[in-house]
Write an enzyme that holds these catalytic residues in place. Structure first.
Site, PDB file in Angstrom:
ATOM      1  N   HIS A  42       0.954  -1.109  -0.002  1.00  6.09           N
ATOM      2  CA  HIS A  42       0.141   0.046   0.202  1.00  6.09           C
ATOM      3  C   HIS A  42       0.883   1.493  -0.204  1.00  6.09           C
ATOM      4  O   HIS A  42       1.167   1.655   0.975  1.00  6.09           O
ATOM      5  CB  HIS A  42      -0.709   0.040   1.365  1.00  6.09           C
ATOM      6  N   HIS A  56       1.416   4.761  -2.577  1.00  2.00           N
ATOM      7  CA  HIS A  56       1.004   5.142  -4.073  1.00  2.00           C
ATOM      8  C   HIS A  56       2.368   6.005  -4.485  1.00  2.00           C
ATOM      9  O   HIS A  56       2.930   6.834  -3.898  1.00  2.00           O
ATOM     10  CB  HIS A  56      -0.151   6.446  -3.624  1.00  2.00           C
ATOM     11  N   HIS A  98      -9.588   1.047  -1.466  1.00  2.00           N
ATOM     12  CA  HIS A  98      -9.298   1.687  -0.268  1.00  2.00           C
ATOM     13  C   HIS A  98     -10.846   1.514   0.294  1.00  2.00           C
ATOM     14  O   HIS A  98     -11.835   2.047  -0.445  1.00  2.00           O
ATOM     15  CB  HIS A  98      -9.157   3.195  -0.417  1.00  2.00           C
ATOM     16  N   GLU A 116     -11.425   3.857   5.646  1.00  2.00           N
ATOM     17  CA  GLU A 116     -10.188   4.851   6.114  1.00  2.00           C
ATOM     18  C   GLU A 116     -11.083   6.063   6.620  1.00  2.00           C
ATOM     19  O   GLU A 116     -10.869   6.277   8.003  1.00  2.00           O
ATOM     20  CB  GLU A 116      -9.386   5.305   4.870  1.00  2.00           C
TER      21      GLU A 116
END
Ligand code: HPA
Ligand code: ZN
Length: 310
Positions: free
Chosen positions: A9, A11, A189, A192
């Site tokens: 995970h 980006h 995702h 969150e």
């Protein structure tokens, strides 16, 4: 089990360090709205996910050419290797680039060039996951996904990221069905900032094989039971949760509770250039704040390999 850690995970655009922002701005003749590095760094205090995303997308203005994307990924791999990462499944946001006039092929050419050399140069087995930017129009998600297929982009999966609340996974059922039909892995995702309902949707409507973040799943015991029973991995990013104020402090992070519930959690870095550190820093921070033991760190490492798309 392989040596080292699997980073699942991260980006790639969130690994864009302030120094590289200035270097790429200079190379591409882009005038930055910051006086200097300190001025830029002073803006890295966030109230929530959206306040971070505003800066994250703005800084991408310096990424124009395949060479820029290759340099970004190589800088990340160099740092990740020092963190002990030997497998990196990283997200990229094609729409964040097409929306400002950068063609998908520039993005893919640069990233895939860096990926191809990652094992030899950095000892990292790297793989790309294209991520749908959920607060952009749904038809655009289909267009960009179609373009990735036309290009033969070497992606292993499709993800879902960006502003969560108000953009439920259900919007993207069709594009994820296409991805599954293409034999791609699926992750999303959820949980969150968004509610447990979004985690249910990611599993049931998108066919997500793992959930990115998912910390709000703890609010729903039936969901926890499902995640435990099916051993659905949750890729948890502690520094991100604190910096985006999903959690008040590292000492109050629910990671240990998640482990105790039997959830398949592993620790990752999300956007390390923005949240104060890479995966090694997250693990050191948790060890200090929660008193994580060597045995618990080994469970997290093992979970990272179990969750990898290998
Ligand atoms: N959450 C959602 N979208 C994102 C994130 C994040 O933490 N980082 C980059 N895109
Ligand atoms: Zn993320």
């Amino acid at each position: 089990m392989p040596e080292g850690l699997a980073e699942l995970h991260v980006h790639i655009e969130g690994t864009l360090e302030p120094e590289l922002i200035f270097i790429l701005a200079e190379r591409n003749g882009i005038a930055l709205p910051y006086r200097d590095l300190d001025d830029l760094r002073s803006r890295y205090a966030f109230d929530d996910l959206q306040s971070f995303l505003d800066l994250y997308y703005a800084n991408m203005a310096v990424l124009r050419t395949a060479e820029d994307f290759a340099d970004l990924a190589r800088a990340y791999f160099a740092r990740a290797a020092r963190a002990g990462v030997t497998r990196a499944e990283f997200f990229f946001d094609p729409q964040a680039h097409t929306a400002r006039g950068v063609a998908v092929h520039e993005v893919v050419a640069g990233l895939s060039d860096a990926v191809a050399g990652a094992r030899r140069e950095f000892g990292i087995d790297a793989a790309m996951i294209a991520s749908i930017v959920r607060d952009r129009p749904v038809p655009e998600a289909h267009e960009v996904f179609g373009e990735l297929l036309r290009l033969g982009a070497p992606i292993i999966g499709l993800g879902l990221d960006s502003a969560e609340v108000g953009y439920p996974p259900s919007l993207f059922e069709d594009v994820f069905a296409r991805a599954r039909a293409e034999g791609l892995h699926v992750t999303a995702h959820a949980g969150e900032e968004g509610p447990p309902e979004y985690v249910w949707q990611a599993l049931d409507l998108l066919g997500a094989e793992r959930i990115d973040h998912g910390i709000r799943s703890l609010e729903d015991p039936a969901l926890v039971a499902r995640l435990v029973d099916e051993r659905i991995p949750l890729t948890v990013c502690p520094f991100s949760n604190v910096r985006l104020r999903a959690v008040d402090s590292l000492a109050e992070h629910p990671l240990r509770r998640m482990l105790a519930e039997g959830l398949a959690v592993s620790v990752h870095s999300d956007d390390p250039a923005y949240f104060g550190g890479y995966v090694d820093d997250n693990l050191v921070g948790l060890t200090d704040a929660l008193g994580l033991t060597e045995a618990e760190r080994e469970v997290l490492r093992r979970n990272s390999w179990d969750a990898a798309f290998l």
